[in-house]
Design a protein around this motif. Structure first.
Motif, PDB file in Angstrom:
ATOM      1  N   TYR A 384       0.783  -1.167   0.037  1.00 14.26           N
ATOM      2  CA  TYR A 384       0.135  -0.040  -0.021  1.00 14.26           C
ATOM      3  C   TYR A 384       0.808   1.280   0.110  1.00 14.26           C
ATOM      4  O   TYR A 384       1.831   1.336   0.816  1.00 14.26           O
ATOM      5  CB  TYR A 384      -0.938  -0.052   1.099  1.00 14.26           C
ATOM      6  N   THR A 385       0.469   2.355  -0.711  1.00  9.06           N
ATOM      7  CA  THR A 385       1.159   3.517  -1.006  1.00  9.06           C
ATOM      8  C   THR A 385       0.192   4.665  -0.553  1.00  9.06           C
ATOM      9  O   THR A 385      -0.692   4.700  -1.202  1.00  9.06           O
ATOM     10  CB  THR A 385       1.910   3.568  -2.028  1.00  9.06           C
ATOM     11  N   GLY A 386       0.590   5.374   0.188  1.00  9.29           N
ATOM     12  CA  GLY A 386      -0.051   6.780   0.793  1.00  9.29           C
ATOM     13  C   GLY A 386      -0.107   6.855   2.290  1.00  9.29           C
ATOM     14  O   GLY A 386       0.891   6.594   2.787  1.00  9.29           O
ATOM     15  N   ASP A 419      -0.111  14.534  -0.293  1.00 17.78           N
ATOM     16  CA  ASP A 419      -1.530  14.653  -0.203  1.00 17.78           C
ATOM     17  C   ASP A 419      -2.007  15.562   0.785  1.00 17.78           C
ATOM     18  O   ASP A 419      -1.436  15.300   1.991  1.00 17.78           O
ATOM     19  CB  ASP A 419      -2.169  13.284  -0.499  1.00 17.78           C
ATOM     20  N   ARG A 429      -9.068   5.078   1.747  1.00 14.87           N
ATOM     21  CA  ARG A 429      -8.193   4.592   0.999  1.00 14.87           C
ATOM     22  C   ARG A 429      -7.510   3.458   1.508  1.00 14.87           C
ATOM     23  O   ARG A 429      -7.374   2.318   0.850  1.00 14.87           O
ATOM     24  CB  ARG A 429      -7.031   5.696   0.521  1.00 14.87           C
ATOM     25  N   TRP A 430      -7.188   3.392   2.825  1.00 14.02           N
ATOM     26  CA  TRP A 430      -6.765   2.169   3.583  1.00 14.02           C
ATOM     27  C   TRP A 430      -7.660   0.821   3.335  1.00 14.02           C
ATOM     28  O   TRP A 430      -7.300  -0.065   3.301  1.00 14.02           O
ATOM     29  CB  TRP A 430      -6.409   2.674   4.884  1.00 14.02           C
ATOM     30  N   PHE A 433      -7.214  -0.738  -0.090  1.00 15.78           N
ATOM     31  CA  PHE A 433      -5.883  -0.708  -0.063  1.00 15.78           C
ATOM     32  C   PHE A 433      -5.555  -1.178  -1.468  1.00 15.78           C
ATOM     33  O   PHE A 433      -4.531  -0.944  -2.291  1.00 15.78           O
ATOM     34  CB  PHE A 433      -5.287  -1.283   0.824  1.00 15.78           C
ATOM     35  N   ASP A 435      -6.532  -0.784  -4.354  1.00 16.86           N
ATOM     36  CA  ASP A 435      -6.653   0.090  -5.278  1.00 16.86           C
ATOM     37  C   ASP A 435      -5.341   1.021  -5.385  1.00 16.86           C
ATOM     38  O   ASP A 435      -5.190   1.898  -6.277  1.00 16.86           O
ATOM     39  CB  ASP A 435      -7.786   0.714  -5.361  1.00 16.86           C
ATOM     40  N   HIS A 436      -4.720   0.952  -4.276  1.00 11.53           N
ATOM     41  CA  HIS A 436      -3.625   2.046  -4.193  1.00 11.53           C
ATOM     42  C   HIS A 436      -2.233   1.236  -3.799  1.00 11.53           C
ATOM     43  O   HIS A 436      -1.669   1.466  -2.875  1.00 11.53           O
ATOM     44  CB  HIS A 436      -4.103   2.887  -3.081  1.00 11.53           C
TER      45      HIS A 436
END
Length: 567
Positions: A384-386, A419, A429-430, A433, A435-436
């Motif tokens: 996971y990135t973000g 962001d 988003r988590w 995850f 999707d990211h």
């Protein structure tokens, strides 16, 4: 806009310094990257944030010996590595670690063992180190950069990932992120009264003693014994857990207190195991690293045991760590290391800083958990990135910068964009995850492989060495373009002497011998990095091929060379 200040400003002020600050409003305004920044994968910033030409950095030249392109490490002027390079040495950090305090409870009451296990935190009881190594931790902190959430080494970037947390600690890395509001002292009193079943007077007296919405670790130990005698098992479990996370995941700089706000995670013990405790420990560790990497900081908290064991696993040539002969593979990997004073005091050799400056790609164990995968597999959420958060503290996970730790070829990563998401957006988003996740690309042919342009780019945007070169010494060279193996680039070797001789097969005078020598080197790396298990068919095949490539006597046994050390 979500504030990313440390927990101290949100849940109340107590004695001693506490969790660090990572302030969103301090981030310079982003504008469209210049053409040169786009080519190098760097992020442009406002003109006012460029460093003045007072011996530090300019738009054209960057910093002495790097970063030459200052648009990625935009805060380097305040970084401890810049101060060290400028002659302002910093002593080893004072580490706040509570490994010994975890054991002060003695054996758990049988009535609460099951409730502790359901939270997924029971493994922390065995994972804490007895003795920490301030010199080792300080040397790695000097290379941490908040802009990239990674350590910058002569071989590129590495970091502590969710997969590291899962393998080292065996705590849950999937699950919800905890959201909580600021906690006033009166709220802390009410929470203690409700969950720990103490009287309002007892809770008020303790918060006054602790100086805010905190309680002393020693007080929690007394309350635990009291709750056990009263057979109040749920309250005893909640008391124990608050003490446990206060000594491990959420250790703060007070050295004696824990925030009462963490008790909220244990309001419903049946749901406590549904939180991502792995994300929680990374949030607090990254937050501490962000502050500790700044020049004025002299102290560091967070879960030091996690960081130190991570170093042991990935950098065996930097530290002579001692493995417990009684370690069982089913246990967390952090339990394999002996860290008593008897093991720590005998460690000698060159300073850690020089050892790290001397690292080469073969000195790094990029994927150390191969033999542990049957116990703890790789979870996709580790990619996971973000942004992730725990309460008000927000950090960035950037696995796209360290895909070699997943077995993929490292390419030049995209700019580390910051962001500005709301807490709800981060949680959403988590939750989604998948999707990211970070893009991966091609698998490594050999461990630590990079794209042809990666090292040249990295030396432009980073400060790969911390030890300053002498004025009369030649500057450390940028690695030359590859002359062989289009798919593999050998990272540069720092100019620090190492006690090893070059392999004899590297001195040859024919093309065929050169190729065979290179094949032997790559096979030997696979053996030395323990990418295959001795006794398996694959190991025997690699053993045979290596001896054929060396033209060795096939009756001889394989003796792989040890990694070079600096003594």
């Amino acid at each position: 806009m979500v504030r990313t200040r440390g927990l101290r400003r949100v849940v109340g002020t107590g004695r001693g310094r506490d969790l660090s600050q990572d302030v969103a409003e301090d981030v310079p305004r982003r504008r469209r990257p210049t053409a040169s920044a786009q080519r190098t994968g760097a992020t442009d910033v406002a003109e006012s944030d460029r460093v003045a030409s007072d011996g530090t950095a300019t738009d054209d030249e960057g910093f002495p010996d790097g970063p030459h392109d200052p648009f990625v490490l935009i805060g380097f002027v305040d970084h401890v590595a810049h101060s060290i390079w400028s002659g302002q040495e910093r002593p080893n950090l004072k580490l706040v670690s509570h490994g010994r305090k975890v054991d002060k409870f003695g054996r758990l009451a049988a009535e609460i063992e099951g409730m502790i296990t359901t939270t997924g935190l029971d493994t922390l009881i065995r994972c804490s180190m007895i003795t920490t190594d301030p010199g080792l931790i300080s040397a790695f902190v000097e290379r941490w950069h908040r802009e990239t959430s990674s350590f910058h080494l002569p071989v590129g970037e590495v970091t502590v990932t969710l997969d590291d947390v899962s393998s080292l600690l065996h705590i849950p890395i999937t699950g919800a992120l905890l959201s909580f509001e600021p906690l006033a002292t009166s709220d802390a009193v009410a929470l203690l009264t409700e969950l720990l079943e103490v009287t309002p007077d007892e809770a008020t007296a303790e918060t006054r003693q602790a100086g805010g919405p905190h309680v002393r670790l020693s007080w929690l130990r007394d309350m635990y014994q009291s709750r056990c005698r009263a057979r109040q098992w749920v309250a005893a479990t909640q008391t124990y857990l608050l003490h446990l996370v206060g000594c491990t995941l959420f250790a703060n700089k007070s050295a004696t207190h824990v925030h009462v706000v963490h008790l909220q995670a244990f309001r419903d013990l049946g749901q406590a195991g549904a939180f991502s405790w792995g994300a929680a420990v990374l949030v607090h560790l990254y937050d501490q690293l962000n502050e500790a990497s700044q020049a004025p900081t002299w102290q560091m908290a967070g879960y030091i045991s996690l960081l130190q064991c991570w170093i042991y696993e990935h950098f065996p040539s930097v530290h002579r760590s001692v493995v417990d002969d009684g370690y069982a593979e089913a246990s967390p990997c952090a339990c394999r290391w002996l860290t008593g004073k008897a093991q720590m005091t005998g460690i000698k050799g060159a300073p850690y800083r020089a050892r790290i400056d001397a690292l080469t790609v073969t000195d790094v164990c990029w994927m150390p958990y191969a033999e542990h995968r049957g116990v703890r597999g790789y979870d996709l959420i580790s990619s996971y990135t973000g942004q992730v958060r725990w309460g008000p503290i927000i950090v960035y996970l950037r696995p796209e910068r360290v895909v070699r730790q997943m077995g993929y070829i490292q390419i030049v990563p995209p700019p580390p964009v910051r962001d500005l998401l709301t807490g709800t957006d981060i949680d959403d988003r988590w939750l989604h995850f998948s999707d990211h996740v970070a893009p991966t690309g091609e698998l490594c042919v050999v461990p630590g492989q990079v794209a042809p342009d990666y090292m040249e780019w990295f030396f432009q945007i980073s400060h790969s060495f911390v030890t300053p070169t002498e004025d009369t010494a030649e500057p450390r060279p940028v690695p030359p373009p590859p002359t062989h193996d289009d798919d593999f680039v050998e990272p540069p070797v720092a100019e620090v002497p190492v006690a090893s001789d070059p392999p004899m097969h590297s001195v040859v005078d024919c093309t065929a011998c050169v190729r065979m020598g290179r094949i032997a080197e790559h096979l030997e790396r696979v053996i030395n990095l323990k990418m295959v298990t001795a006794g398996t068919d694959l190991y025997d095949i690699i053993d045979l091929c290596l001896r054929i490539a060396r033209d060795d006597d096939l009756d001889d046994s394989l003796r792989p060379r040890q990694r070079p050390r600096i003594d």
